[in-house]
Design an enzyme around this catalytic site. Sequence first.
Site, PDB file in Angstrom:
ATOM      1  N   ASP A  44       0.836  -1.205   0.000  1.00  0.00           N
ATOM      2  CA  ASP A  44       0.000   0.000   0.000  1.00  0.00           C
ATOM      3  C   ASP A  44       0.868   1.252   0.000  1.00  0.00           C
ATOM      4  O   ASP A  44       1.654   1.476   0.914  1.00  0.00           O
ATOM      5  CB  ASP A  44      -0.902   0.003   1.239  1.00  0.00           C
ATOM      6  CG  ASP A  44      -1.778   1.247   1.308  1.00  0.00           C
ATOM      7  OD1 ASP A  44      -2.912   1.198   0.801  1.00  0.00           O
ATOM      8  OD2 ASP A  44      -1.318   2.272   1.871  1.00  0.00           O
ATOM      9  N   TYR A  49       2.689   9.929  -0.445  1.00  0.00           N
ATOM     10  CA  TYR A  49       3.834   9.358   0.258  1.00  0.00           C
ATOM     11  C   TYR A  49       5.138   9.610  -0.501  1.00  0.00           C
ATOM     12  O   TYR A  49       6.211   9.384   0.053  1.00  0.00           O
ATOM     13  CB  TYR A  49       3.660   7.854   0.453  1.00  0.00           C
ATOM     14  CG  TYR A  49       2.433   7.421   1.222  1.00  0.00           C
ATOM     15  CD1 TYR A  49       1.626   8.335   1.900  1.00  0.00           C
ATOM     16  CD2 TYR A  49       2.070   6.079   1.269  1.00  0.00           C
ATOM     17  CE1 TYR A  49       0.499   7.923   2.589  1.00  0.00           C
ATOM     18  CE2 TYR A  49       0.944   5.658   1.964  1.00  0.00           C
ATOM     19  CZ  TYR A  49       0.157   6.587   2.617  1.00  0.00           C
ATOM     20  OH  TYR A  49      -0.966   6.166   3.299  1.00  0.00           O
ATOM     21  N   LYS A  78      -3.057   5.816  -4.000  1.00  0.00           N
ATOM     22  CA  LYS A  78      -4.155   6.722  -3.673  1.00  0.00           C
ATOM     23  C   LYS A  78      -3.954   8.084  -4.330  1.00  0.00           C
ATOM     24  O   LYS A  78      -2.815   8.542  -4.495  1.00  0.00           O
ATOM     25  CB  LYS A  78      -4.260   6.931  -2.156  1.00  0.00           C
ATOM     26  CG  LYS A  78      -4.203   5.661  -1.332  1.00  0.00           C
ATOM     27  CD  LYS A  78      -4.242   5.972   0.157  1.00  0.00           C
ATOM     28  CE  LYS A  78      -3.864   4.771   0.994  1.00  0.00           C
ATOM     29  NZ  LYS A  78      -2.423   4.443   0.933  1.00  0.00           N
ATOM     30  N   HIS A 112      -7.898   9.485  -1.494  1.00  0.00           N
ATOM     31  CA  HIS A 112      -7.214   9.520  -0.197  1.00  0.00           C
ATOM     32  C   HIS A 112      -8.055  10.209   0.884  1.00  0.00           C
ATOM     33  O   HIS A 112      -7.977   9.857   2.055  1.00  0.00           O
ATOM     34  CB  HIS A 112      -5.872  10.242  -0.353  1.00  0.00           C
ATOM     35  CG  HIS A 112      -4.853   9.820   0.646  1.00  0.00           C
ATOM     36  ND1 HIS A 112      -3.505   9.747   0.364  1.00  0.00           N
ATOM     37  CD2 HIS A 112      -4.963   9.435   1.937  1.00  0.00           C
ATOM     38  CE1 HIS A 112      -2.845   9.344   1.424  1.00  0.00           C
ATOM     39  NE2 HIS A 112      -3.703   9.150   2.405  1.00  0.00           N
TER      40      HIS A 112
END
Length: 288
Positions: A44, A49, A78, A112
């Site tokens: 994930d 990120y 996401k 998200h």
Amino acid sequence: MEYRTLSNGIQMPLEGFGVFQVRDKEECRQSVLCAIRAGYRLIDTAAAYTNEDAVGEAVREAIAEGLCTREELFITSKMWVQDMQNYDTAMEAIDRSIEKLGIGPMDLYLLHQAMGDYFSAWRAMEDAYEAGKIRAIGVSNFYPNILTNFCETVRIRPMVNQVELHPYYTQEGALKTMEYYNVVPEAWAPLGGGRYNPFEDEMLKGIAEVHHKTVGQVLLRWNVQRNVVVIPKSTHENRIIENFDIWDFTLTEEEMKQISTLDMGYSGSRAKHFEPDFIRMCLGNRIH
């Protein structure tokens, strides 16, 4: 490994590996490789990120080494809030994530946050799903009232909802709403996100001792037995391996109830999804 079947028939592993806040690309690559070697098949990540490229590199390396096939993996990313301006920006975000990962269609792609023009973003995701760019689509941080309105409005309902779920924030009502709409729950921060001090809790330590397991393994097993997908994160090899070793024991019904008594009824997370200032911060393109 056990699996949940999504509403479109796709199998999703009940445990995966998260890379939130693993911003160093080499550390991320090595951690994902370690996780795949340990047996994880769900990875994930997210645009926010900033490590989709490192995840993709690790996946390609794992396949090249013969650790797994692409078909055995379940890769999730996401869409962040700044890309939810309209249909076009959302479609660009989808293509950008696919390009950064570099492993073909994504297995699961999530909104998200329920912020910005997320309905237009969802329409782009529906089209990308039907075009075969994404095998499954879902949402993250959609709490019961938002998820209900969303499911009653969109053409294709989300298949997964990733929210904070652990014994200190059990969210039983949210799980019932997801069950009603056939949405699979997925837990971020399944170990509590570094809060609450579960590893010092005498009740949890006692249960762990009975099963010859660690407190962390007990916490993960508790969610898995609620049919919640878990995605623990670590950059330490021993902890990565330990977190995956939860498939050879079962908590009793009484132990499940005991653990649930830790519920505080609210989140202690730094991400305050119900606070206006947090929403404004996210819409200002700052990452939680």
